[in-house]
Design an enzyme around this catalytic site. Structure first.
Site, PDB file in Angstrom:
ATOM      1  N   GLY A  36       0.959  -1.211   0.019  1.00  0.00           N
ATOM      2  CA  GLY A  36       0.032  -0.057   0.067  1.00  0.00           C
ATOM      3  C   GLY A  36       0.660   1.124  -0.076  1.00  0.00           C
ATOM      4  N   LEU A  37       0.251   2.437  -0.485  1.00  0.00           N
ATOM      5  CA  LEU A  37       1.015   3.615  -0.181  1.00  0.00           C
ATOM      6  C   LEU A  37       1.693   4.047   0.797  1.00  0.00           C
ATOM      7  CD1 LEU A  37      -2.099   5.677  -1.957  1.00  0.00           C
ATOM      8  CD2 LEU A  37       0.335   4.946  -3.109  1.00  0.00           C
ATOM      9  N   SER A  38       2.761   4.850   0.860  1.00  0.00           N
ATOM     10  CA  SER A  38       3.490   5.205   2.106  1.00  0.00           C
ATOM     11  C   SER A  38       2.398   6.285   2.998  1.00  0.00           C
ATOM     12  CB  SER A  38       4.350   6.058   1.784  1.00  0.00           C
ATOM     13  OG  SER A  38       5.123   6.784   2.945  1.00  0.00           O
ATOM     14  N   SER A  40      -0.023   4.455   4.507  1.00  0.00           N
ATOM     15  CA  SER A  40      -1.442   3.890   4.387  1.00  0.00           C
ATOM     16  C   SER A  40      -1.715   3.171   5.777  1.00  0.00           C
ATOM     17  CB  SER A  40      -1.351   2.977   3.162  1.00  0.00           C
ATOM     18  OG  SER A  40      -0.385   1.854   3.212  1.00  0.00           O
ATOM     19  N   GLY A  41      -0.677   2.829   6.339  1.00  0.00           N
ATOM     20  CA  GLY A  41      -1.048   2.141   7.815  1.00  0.00           C
ATOM     21  C   GLY A  41      -0.748   0.827   7.717  1.00  0.00           C
ATOM     22  N   LYS A  42       0.358   0.397   6.521  1.00  0.00           N
ATOM     23  CA  LYS A  42       0.909  -1.004   6.515  1.00  0.00           C
ATOM     24  C   LYS A  42       1.587  -1.421   7.900  1.00  0.00           C
ATOM     25  CE  LYS A  42       3.527  -0.148   3.365  1.00  0.00           C
ATOM     26  NZ  LYS A  42       3.122   1.369   3.051  1.00  0.00           N
ATOM     27  N   SER A  43       2.712  -0.731   8.407  1.00  0.00           N
ATOM     28  CA  SER A  43       3.176  -1.282   9.445  1.00  0.00           C
ATOM     29  C   SER A  43       2.430  -1.266  10.697  1.00  0.00           C
ATOM     30  CB  SER A  43       4.420  -0.336   9.572  1.00  0.00           C
ATOM     31  OG  SER A  43       5.284  -0.668   8.469  1.00  0.00           O
ATOM     32  N   SER A 110       5.935  -1.638  -1.860  1.00  0.00           N
ATOM     33  CA  SER A 110       6.070  -2.546  -3.082  1.00  0.00           C
ATOM     34  C   SER A 110       4.909  -2.201  -4.033  1.00  0.00           C
ATOM     35  CB  SER A 110       5.831  -3.977  -2.475  1.00  0.00           C
ATOM     36  OG  SER A 110       4.721  -4.207  -1.493  1.00  0.00           O
TER      37      SER A 110
END
Lengths: 202, 202
Positions: A36-38, A40-43, A110
């Site tokens: 997902g975008l920078s 976006s809350g992935k981490s 990614s």
């Protein structure tokens, strides 16, 4: 010497493999690939999900830029070829860790479909779960936790995903989470539910 | 939303760390670095030790040329710089795996003291255990399981450790195992005993 000889043979016939590790851990291994975008809350989502999985006795590990860029990939920069090699190595480390029996959570922008699919191709069916953290660009930019969007808009960072470089959204991710004003606990609950639906969590 | 907010804070304050993983696994993580000549028995000993550790409930993983060269380091050849980078990456993967709570067994000739020490320096005191598999060159050459010594003697392989490239024996390895006609079961028993003496096994 009989015992030694016998054990020698037994050891070689029964190397510790995935089945043995899964039996010891009580769960199969898995790679959860957060894209997902920078901003976006992935981490954040991956970390919170890891917390919940760990609480349930799952052996986990979280791979992200922080623990990879300073060690394994410290020789790489941010040019396209370096970013590609960075992701390739992350995929290979994840493969080794899955082989080691862990549920690996990887959180990387990614942005390119081909790179994510190349990693997917290294795993058996069902072992690679793509988690698309689908947060609107406007929301990511409003948060801008590291001030990167501001720099990208000012032209201080070039080729920034979502600004002047494309993000190729997954076409058929195993899990898609729309993360716009979604409370973290709710996001984790949805991820847990989706993992159960995929049959990868008891 | 109170619960979500609270959990958000808790999650961020209590990321899953080494202590949490060690508590879940029932043992601390560790890197056992097996070094020695080609044919010295490193991989066989490491594999047999892994079997014993796994049987005792220890979460293990064995890194060797087989599972590293075909994936993570598939871009590397065998020139000196490539071999150095290969070992560096192995050390970094081992570091991530130790961080993930595993007892990692790495079996590589790793002939140069400086390279082994560089990996040691990436770990906390007591987390890196150097296991010197000290097998006489004559015994390794007599076994020659892959026929490599024969090729090296014939000049078909250059810079082969022990023949026309040096092996720098560890000066102060945590464990030294003289592996000359030693039954495998006896070797494993000695390794287990040494690990207990080092206080890294219950």
């Amino acid at each position: 010497m009989d015992k030694a000889t016998t054990e020698h043979i037994v050891w070689h016939q029964h190397a510790i493999d995935r089945a043995a590790r899964a039996a010891l851990n009580g769960h199969p291994p898995l790679l959860l690939w957060f894209t997902g975008l920078s901003g976006s809350g992935k981490s954040t989502l991956a970390g919170a999900l890891e917390h919940e999985l760990h609480r349930r006795g799952v052996r986990t590990y979280l791979l992200d830029g922080d623990n990879v860029r300073h060690g394994l990939c410290s020789d790489l920069g941010f040019a396209p070829a370096d970013r590609q090699e960075n992701l390739r190595r992350v995929g290979e480390v994840a493969k080794l860790m899955v082989d080691a029996g862990l549920v690996v959570l990887a959180a990387f922008v990614s942005p390119y479909r081909a790179e994510r699919d190349a990693i997917r191709a290294r795993f058996a069916d069902g072992e690679f779960i793509e988690v698309f953290v689908d947060t609107p660009l406007a929301a990511c930019e409003a948060r801008d936790p590291k001030g990167l969007y501001k720099k990208a808009r000012a032209g201080e960072i070039r080729h920034f995903t979502g600004i002047d470089d494309p993000y190729e959204a997954p076409l058929q991710p195993e899990i898609r989470l729309v993360n716009d004003n979604l409370p973290l606990a709710e996001g984790v609950a949805r991820l847990l539910s989706a993992l159960q639906q995929h049959g990868v969590l008891p």
